[in-house]
Design a protein around this motif. Structure first.
Motif, short mmCIF file in Angstrom:
data_model
loop_
_atom_site.label_atom_id
_atom_site.label_comp_id
_atom_site.label_asym_id
_atom_site.label_seq_id
_atom_site.Cartn_x
_atom_site.Cartn_y
_atom_site.Cartn_z
N ALA A 1 48.67 43.23 29.99
CA ALA A 1 47.86 43.09 31.32
C ALA A 1 47.07 42.10 31.46
CB ALA A 1 47.33 44.46 31.46
N ASP A 2 46.56 41.86 32.76
CA ASP A 2 45.60 40.97 32.87
C ASP A 2 44.84 41.35 34.40
OD1 ASP A 2 44.33 38.55 32.86
OD2 ASP A 2 45.99 37.19 33.55
N SER A 3 43.62 41.07 34.22
CA SER A 3 42.72 41.29 35.30
C SER A 3 41.90 40.26 35.90
CB SER A 3 41.89 42.56 35.00
OG SER A 3 42.59 43.82 35.11
N GLN A 4 41.39 40.30 36.87
CA GLN A 4 40.32 39.49 37.52
C GLN A 4 39.44 40.06 38.43
OE1 GLN A 4 41.97 35.98 39.78
NE2 GLN A 4 43.80 37.22 40.17
N VAL B 1 37.62 38.54 41.64
CA VAL B 1 37.60 37.37 42.27
C VAL B 1 36.27 37.18 42.95
CG1 VAL B 1 38.66 36.51 44.53
CG2 VAL B 1 40.04 37.76 42.59
N HIS B 2 35.72 38.34 43.54
CA HIS B 2 34.43 38.23 44.21
C HIS B 2 33.34 38.71 43.16
CE1 HIS B 2 36.09 36.97 47.65
NE2 HIS B 2 36.95 38.13 47.91
N HIS C 1 41.78 42.92 40.99
CA HIS C 1 43.14 42.70 40.89
C HIS C 1 43.57 42.78 39.47
CE1 HIS C 1 46.54 39.66 40.36
NE2 HIS C 1 47.00 40.56 40.92
N GLN D 1 47.28 43.32 37.09
CA GLN D 1 48.61 42.94 36.93
C GLN D 1 49.25 43.28 35.55
OE1 GLN D 1 49.57 39.32 38.18
NE2 GLN D 1 49.20 38.19 36.22
N ALA D 2 50.24 44.00 35.26
CA ALA D 2 50.69 44.22 34.06
C ALA D 2 52.20 44.25 33.45
CB ALA D 2 50.28 46.06 33.45
N SER E 1 51.40 45.68 39.74
CA SER E 1 50.11 44.96 40.23
C SER E 1 49.26 45.80 41.15
CB SER E 1 50.57 43.48 40.68
OG SER E 1 50.90 43.65 41.82
N LEU F 1 42.41 43.24 47.77
CA LEU F 1 42.13 41.73 48.35
C LEU F 1 43.43 41.28 49.17
CD1 LEU F 1 40.17 39.97 45.64
CD2 LEU F 1 39.38 41.60 47.10
N LYS F 2 44.40 42.08 49.39
CA LYS F 2 45.36 41.42 49.90
C LYS F 2 45.56 41.56 51.36
CE LYS F 2 50.04 40.44 47.51
NZ LYS F 2 50.78 40.77 46.81
N ALA G 1 44.54 44.04 28.90
CA ALA G 1 43.70 43.05 29.66
C ALA G 1 42.47 42.35 28.85
CB ALA G 1 43.48 43.59 30.86
N GLU H 1 43.94 40.75 25.28
CA GLU H 1 44.95 39.99 25.65
C GLU H 1 45.97 40.16 24.68
OE1 GLU H 1 42.77 36.17 25.63
OE2 GLU H 1 42.81 36.13 27.99
N LEU I 1 53.93 37.67 32.82
CA LEU I 1 52.73 37.53 33.54
C LEU I 1 52.31 36.11 33.44
CD1 LEU I 1 50.51 40.59 32.40
CD2 LEU I 1 51.80 40.33 34.37
N ARG J 1 49.49 32.81 33.87
CA ARG J 1 48.08 32.56 34.32
C ARG J 1 47.91 31.03 34.52
NH1 ARG J 1 44.13 34.83 29.65
NH2 ARG J 1 44.47 36.96 29.97
N ARG K 1 46.79 34.39 39.11
CA ARG K 1 47.37 34.98 38.22
C ARG K 1 48.87 35.28 38.92
NH1 ARG K 1 43.23 37.21 34.98
NH2 ARG K 1 41.57 35.45 35.31
N SER L 1 48.76 35.71 47.56
CA SER L 1 47.70 36.19 47.79
C SER L 1 46.48 35.31 47.74
CB SER L 1 47.25 37.49 47.38
OG SER L 1 46.12 38.11 47.66
N THR M 1 47.63 35.91 53.29
CA THR M 1 48.79 36.42 52.47
C THR M 1 50.07 35.71 53.06
OG1 THR M 1 47.71 38.52 51.95
CG2 THR M 1 50.16 38.29 51.26
N TRP N 1 50.68 36.67 24.23
CA TRP N 1 50.71 35.68 25.05
C TRP N 1 50.77 34.35 24.48
CZ3 TRP N 1 49.09 35.79 30.02
CH2 TRP N 1 48.82 36.92 30.75
#
Lengths: 376, 376, 376, 376
Positions: free
Chosen positions: C208-211, C213-214, C234, C236-237, C250, C254-255, C360, C363, D238, D240, D246, D267, D272, D365
């Motif tokens: 997985a990966d996460s972020q 944004v704000h 956000h 995703q996996a 995912s 924010l979309k 996530a 990693e 996935l 990056r 992402r 997005s 979008t 990864w």
């Protein structure tokens, strides 16, 4: 193999579309003729010469009559403004040459009748550019209908709308003139009427209503001078087909959001089928007994599609429909074609449009066959 | 706060839909009345008693006149077959009670006119169940139209089609009888005519065409006995609205693939808007100057939606439209409502449908206001 | 028939959704219990009393423990903010009462494990509000999958996105706090994970990966004070299911353009099936051998749909999914249910979400079963 | 104006697509070179001669080396099976000729690296046929992204799936061989990876999973002999990106219902945007502050579109994307082009695909830049 010299009149949008199609057709198909791009005509000699070079035509003429008289030309393609279709086609027929004329056939029913009689007398192949019929997926729809896959046809509901005149500041142009076959019915609707005939057959009677929404427009873009507009912005009709099917028809060039929305839905006792030219590679079909509509993408099981791509979902474009139209024309010229959209058929479309005009003006049902030249 | 006792006649599909709506409305809204589920009527005493218990009604009657006479009942909801609307509504009006009647108002224009006059004389609140109007997103569409957001309205093109009679083996039922307001126009089309009036306004003139595709059907499911069918399977019309807009209309119960396709597209000088009841939480809108159609999902900025959910995209269902209809009814009974779909409006819908029948039969344009009771 | 008293804690959006569902369920179904709306709890006594009256609950408590102790309450429904699920559910289980808890089960894996063990020890029925599973068309999808209609499952690609946090000016709220199970993964994604398990089965491993944004937001609407944000906007996996299927996942809040887009597409060796919660009454299906995707509308052949409407295309709304969830719960309480989304299943969903967080952060691929309470 | 002689190797699907494109490009554009269809090569002399005549090439060679050596040939177009790209391109580069090679660049990363170095040494223009990038509406999407109209890019979710191998009876072909760059990732996915790079930019790291669903297939259509299959039927990853975005990626040739579903959704903090190659003339866009997604149809405001049609909604087809690719190539050869998909860029795509393979095999990864030739 017979040599066939093409003479193309006009270098506008449609001129180039024809040129592209004549260039492409021999790469896409094994042709029954030996195709030559013989001559191009444009009133402006410089433009004619440039286009001839870019598009691969041997000669350029600035006088279209010279092109018609050119012995290297066996087939005359006419892509000029509507009011010139009549003199050019009549001259080409008089010269005994095959004629491929853009739609509409003419700017009056009287002209169209003359052209049809002249074509009969000349005994040459004629075709009119109702290119949307040459979409392979439309051909499939037609075969489904003709082959009974949809059962008895109950209804054809069609609409052709765009938005290019939606802005009241869109200026007057020849498309606003009755004498140039202007108006939403003639300009857009005739494509839909041709499609209705192609798919369902003869229309016997119509009832209709028309309106002019923007009664005046700028004389030119940005001009403060106004010209009165009398042609229709929007026309709608009820149709009765000879086979008993019924239909609704509407045509508008004021409908925000649409760019090329020639669309229809056909209801039969065994299924429903719909199409939208804005997604020209798709049909939507629900057969009796199925749960819902299925999306069908054009693919190489359709012969016309296979000429361009061996893979489904890759999509044909507008210009390829034109190439398919040219292919059908060349097959006809070589004597290998089937009945196509010739002057007789184009006249029938014009007569149907004229009947709609009469029905709208006189507020009554009109029998299509009773409409004669003075009907407009 | 005034107590309001509900008397519900009928326990079928619509009976239950009403019961659900009357139960939900007080959880979804602060009501201006003290709502009581007073009485339920069903000719079958056992079914009546069971439904009353399950749905929370205090009393069950097997004679509907007893329900109307019940002093605990202040509002009579009628969900029985169409031919019973007239006697029940007339009795309720005679008793001075408010009436909430399912559509169609009646099985003849003559009945409808009587009911309207009786309602006027009684001076009570009446409502007819054109529930699709109570969709919050339809209310938004109406406000857009009435507020000028679409500019001058050019056209309303509407279609209501389903496929539940598409199979020729679908048997005869009361829906096939003119005396019970059967046929595609009355059964489906009247919803669309009501919608057209709700959104655009009065229709002045119509031209129309009808067809019966399956001229006979099994007398019952699986039966080899055949009954002749005379009502319409499919009706189409041209409409002229009083405000100058034009329209096409079609209604069919033979169209494979459609389940509840009450759909329309409205073209105005400032935008195009379309809707399909099969996706009742969405509008499709293209405003002048935008590139294309935007999908708009219902959300809590619409008051009727907010009553059920604070989050957009969560979607209302058919039964919630019914709850919104009941809410509007209760507001009206409490004197806080606005003009709604009362017997006067329902009569106007019936007159419009009758005009379409006359126009189809006599093959001519018909002025709607000239159609009187004998028109059917 | 056994009497079943409902005690509902909370009067917000979800409180009302529960109340509507408990009111509707007896009109929509023949119930195996004698349902009583026994008690409502809200910390604000006035609001509690008003809601109890409007929604039909007999009693109101301002102390939720009193509701749990109320002998008229046999089932406790918990609709309070996430961090209160744990103490309330633990108290209800300690009192031996059935528990119906909104999702997420808890705000930490540790809590969730405790709740699961307590439920096992109590031996009562538990349910967690993953209401999207109760959509009849989802039940159909599940039966298709489990019955082999799609063949061997190859992939499940799911996305749940909304746009309610897309505006960087959207203020901080408890949804932004890890201690309240905030973030796109927990708030939205957990619904999708529950759906993936419901339809396909156990997930063995994830990457997985996460972020975020704000990284900061206003402390309150319009405030110039900023709070730092650490939860995911956000995530995703990649998923590996125990049955060999693979998946992408995912989740984003924010979309732009999405309101409730819980969507998925399942590919099997015999077909492809897709769904979007924004059109909750539809499936899109392409079976092997068919030309394209077919749209399937929910209808009364689906039992859960038939409970509300006898006609296809009429559509259920969000609140009716909740009513179906309550029905399943009541059947379980009556001993007539099947395996449902109980605390054990909800714990499995939490463990899967926790595994995604670990994957996530570290990693790397993570085996889901190895993730224990300290994983968060 | 410089003369440019085209030498085309291969007469299959892609050979013809190239021929059509080279024929069309001079009618659609004013070219900066004097284009000559100099030579065609096919191992079968008769087919070569026939195609040369039909497509307008001056000469036909049966030995491709002869074509490369032909002094009339200045640019070599390679449309042969994948494993021949390397020797042909290397020979053309050695001869100092520009190269236009179909994708994939090569069948191993080692080959691709060699080709890139040889191209650098030769200093000629190279292009690789990732034609989907030449769609005018994709160019618009790119400008929107690069120009900041979507704000900061949050995610790119892409999928390329088709169904042409979904039937387990679909026989073995070279597409099933690793040594020929077979498999869903290489065959389909590489188009999507190229698109992701084109729109978003460099990918830094990947994690992935692959599966072979049908472990054996008939050796030929209808054969009872079975061949073992080791390449991937389905790969997901996935991504990056270097700019912080992402992504999810999946590629399958087993997904019933899809024919050319290269699709993605991007997005950003300001909007979008989504696209599906099966409707190549459309974008779906929701800008921040708008209510929902808007459909945008390609039209003549896009320069590449205007080259073929002056009217929106008329639609380009697959072959016109190829013509646009050829135009970009000719501009580059004339020194008027911009950075395009040359061997350096194609190598980057191959390296990214190789990284996905490593990540899937090693279950971890992988930093893309660390993947060198032996990675495959």
């Amino acid at each position: 193999m017979r040599e066939l010299g093409i003479g193309l009149i006009g270098t506008g949008f449609m001129g180039r579309a024809h040129a592209l199609a004549f260039r492409n057709v021999s790469a896409a198909f094994e042709l029954p003729v030996n195709l030559r791009l013989a001559a191009l005509a444009d009133a402006d000699p410089q433009r004619g010469a440039e286009c001839a070079r870019a598009w691969g035509f041997t000669t350029a003429h600035s006088d279209w009559q010279r092109l018609i008289d050119d012995p290297a030309v066996h087939l005359v393609a006419i892509t000029t403004p509507n009011h010139l279709h009549f003199p050019m086609a009549m001259a080409a027929l008089a010269a005994g040459k095959a004629v491929y004329c853009e739609k509409p056939l003419a700017v009056s029913l009287e002209q169209a009748e003359h052209m049809h009689r002249a074509a009969q007398a000349a005994g040459v192949v004629t075709r009119v550019g109702y290119n949307y019929q040459h979409n392979p997926i439309i051909e499939r729809a037609r075969q489904m209908i003709r082959g009974g896959e949809l059962g008895q046809i109950i209804s054809f509901d069609g609409e052709f709308c765009e938005d290019f005149m939606a802005d009241p500041a869109a200026p007057w142009s020849w498309r606003c003139e009755p004498s140039h076959a202007g108006g939403a019915l003639a300009d857009l609707g005739s494509h839909l009427l041709a499609m209705a005939r192609f798919l369902i057959g003869d229309v016997q009677a119509v009832c209709a209503d028309s309106q002019t929404v923007h009664g005046q427009r700028p004389a030119a873009a940005g001009s403060s001078e106004r010209k009165a507009i009398v042609i229709d912005d929007h026309t709608q009709a009820l149709l009765r087909f000879a086979n008993g099917a019924r239909g609704t028809f509407s045509s508008s060039w004021l409908k925000h959001g649409y760019k090329n929305h020639l669309s229809f839905e056909i209801s039969g006792t065994l299924g429903t089928l719909s199409f939208d030219q804005e997604r020209l590679n798709e049909l939507r079909l629900c057969r009796a007994g199925r749960e819902g509509f299925e999306r069908i993408l054009a693919g190489p099981t359709l012969p016309g599609y296979a000429a361009f791509s061996p893979a489904p979902g890759h999509q044909l474009g507008y210009n390829e429909l034109k190439t398919l139209e040219v292919h059908e024309l060349l097959m006809a010229v070589a004597g290998q074609g089937q009945a196509g959209t010739d002057f007789a058929e184009a006249l029938a479309v014009e007569r149907l449009a004229a009947a709609i005009r009469v029905a709208a003006r006189e507020e009554r049902w009109v029998q299509v066959e009773t409409v004669q030249a003075k009907g407009r």
